[in-house]
Design a protein around this motif. Structure first.
Motif, PDB file in Angstrom:
ATOM      1  N   ASP D  43     -75.901 -19.912 -39.201  1.00  0.00           N
ATOM      2  CA  ASP D  43     -74.595 -20.490 -39.525  1.00  0.00           C
ATOM      3  C   ASP D  43     -74.820 -21.775 -40.310  1.00  0.00           C
ATOM      4  N   LEU D  56     -74.733 -21.646 -48.241  1.00  0.00           N
ATOM      5  CA  LEU D  56     -74.352 -20.235 -48.099  1.00  0.00           C
ATOM      6  C   LEU D  56     -73.335 -20.010 -46.994  1.00  0.00           C
ATOM      7  N   GLY D  57     -73.215 -20.933 -46.062  1.00  0.00           N
ATOM      8  CA  GLY D  57     -72.353 -20.685 -44.904  1.00  0.00           C
ATOM      9  C   GLY D  57     -73.051 -19.790 -43.898  1.00  0.00           C
ATOM     10  N   ARG D  58     -72.320 -18.807 -43.361  1.00  0.00           N
ATOM     11  CA  ARG D  58     -72.909 -17.917 -42.353  1.00  0.00           C
ATOM     12  C   ARG D  58     -73.569 -16.745 -43.071  1.00  0.00           C
ATOM     13  N   VAL D  59     -74.796 -16.462 -42.727  1.00  0.00           N
ATOM     14  CA  VAL D  59     -75.564 -15.506 -43.518  1.00  0.00           C
ATOM     15  C   VAL D  59     -76.410 -14.595 -42.616  1.00  0.00           C
TER      16      VAL D  59
END
Lengths: 79, 79, 79, 79, 79, 79, 79
Positions: D43, D56-59
């Motif tokens: 996250d 990227l945010g959540r990946v």
């Protein structure tokens, strides 16, 4: 005069062998062990690349990196 | 005097080891754990590449990246 | 006139064969053994790369590195 | 003082971790999940390559690309 | 008008085929055999790379190296 | 606050996602489907490499090529 | 509006598709068949690389080389 890959590897136990690895690195040492994935144990091992040579001692080599295994041959001595 | 790959790796638990990875990266640390895929845990680990050296602390290494595992040898001290 | 890959490899036992490996290395030797992973044993083997040629003797080749296996053909002799 | 690879990864859940990937890319984020292939969820993740850095945010990261996983360490502050 | 990959390969038995391999090498020959790993046997095979062309005779090709298999087409003849 | 890789991927169904592939290619599109190999279906997909950008429409992506999957984030608009 | 990878591939049977392969090669042709490894059969196929374009006819493509599969879109015609 047929010899399977696994029987040759087992017959090499206790002998000096040379491994060629996928990254062109070579390892020479006394073959102490092997498993079904061709993971290998070398004792008193030396590593040689195009750039360097160094002593590793006892080393585990993951079989997936191995290209060839052969007995070290007595080098012909020059005059 | 035969030693299987898995028995050597287990015997190295608690010792300082050096890993050579497929991308030529080296990791040195205290071997804390291993599983059947040769995934490894190193404690107090340092990573060295051709360009950099840095401290990672405790690290999980995926076994598929490992080429060799060997005990860190006491470096011969210069005069 | 159908021939399976495994039957051809077995029929080549005892003959001189040439292996092309993934790293463009070639090995020529007498085929002594093979297993279900296409791991191979060559006897009296010579290794040739773009840079070098050397004698390996008896060698185990991991099948995952093999691209092709074919019988060495008698080279046409020049005048 | 033995710690298996899977127990360390699970103990890192909820912590900031750094992943090194096979293409030398690094991802830093909070570890939210893991499965038996070492597929991972991060996250609030940041990706860093030699050229760029981006959020990227959540990946989801496929485990087959992972080289190492380690906890982000508090960087020593300079004078 | 559906044709599965395995049925097409089997229908090509006895015909001249061209293989494209992962290392960009091409092999042309008469398809003599195939197994479930897409290991193939070619007869009267020629190998072509960017640099060379040579005759191999009967050859075993490991399926893991194969990208495409197609029938050799009659080349349109020039005037 | 734990989230498994598969639950995140499923939660992303119907959303715009970005895939990073092993060859550094990026695909952005609406995630329509996924299977246990992390094969994915994107709708209205755009492909971006260092050289080009093009529209692909609906596309199947083999999971073995995927490095990361993440939701497309609303880009912060500059002044 | 969910579509699994395998259902999309099957729905593309009989249509013109474009495959992107791992070596950046593209193949365009009519999709005639597919199996569980995503091995594919294309009819009337054309191969395009950065250097060349050529007609292959009916071709088997090993699934392990495939990156993406998508329907060929009607190209917008210029004036």
């Amino acid at each position: 005069m047929v010899e399977s890959p696994s029987s040759l590897v087992e017959r090499l136990l206790g002998q000096r062998v040379t491994l060629l690895l996928k990254d062109a690195r070579q390892l020479a040492g006394t073959l102490l062990g092997v498993d079904e994935h061709m993971n290998l144990v070398l004792d008193d091992a030396d590593e040689t690349t195009a750039e360097i040579s160094r002593h590793l001692g006892r080393v585990v080599v993951r079989g997936s990196n191995v290209v060839t295994v052969h007995a070290v041959q007595a080098a012909p001595k020059g005059p």
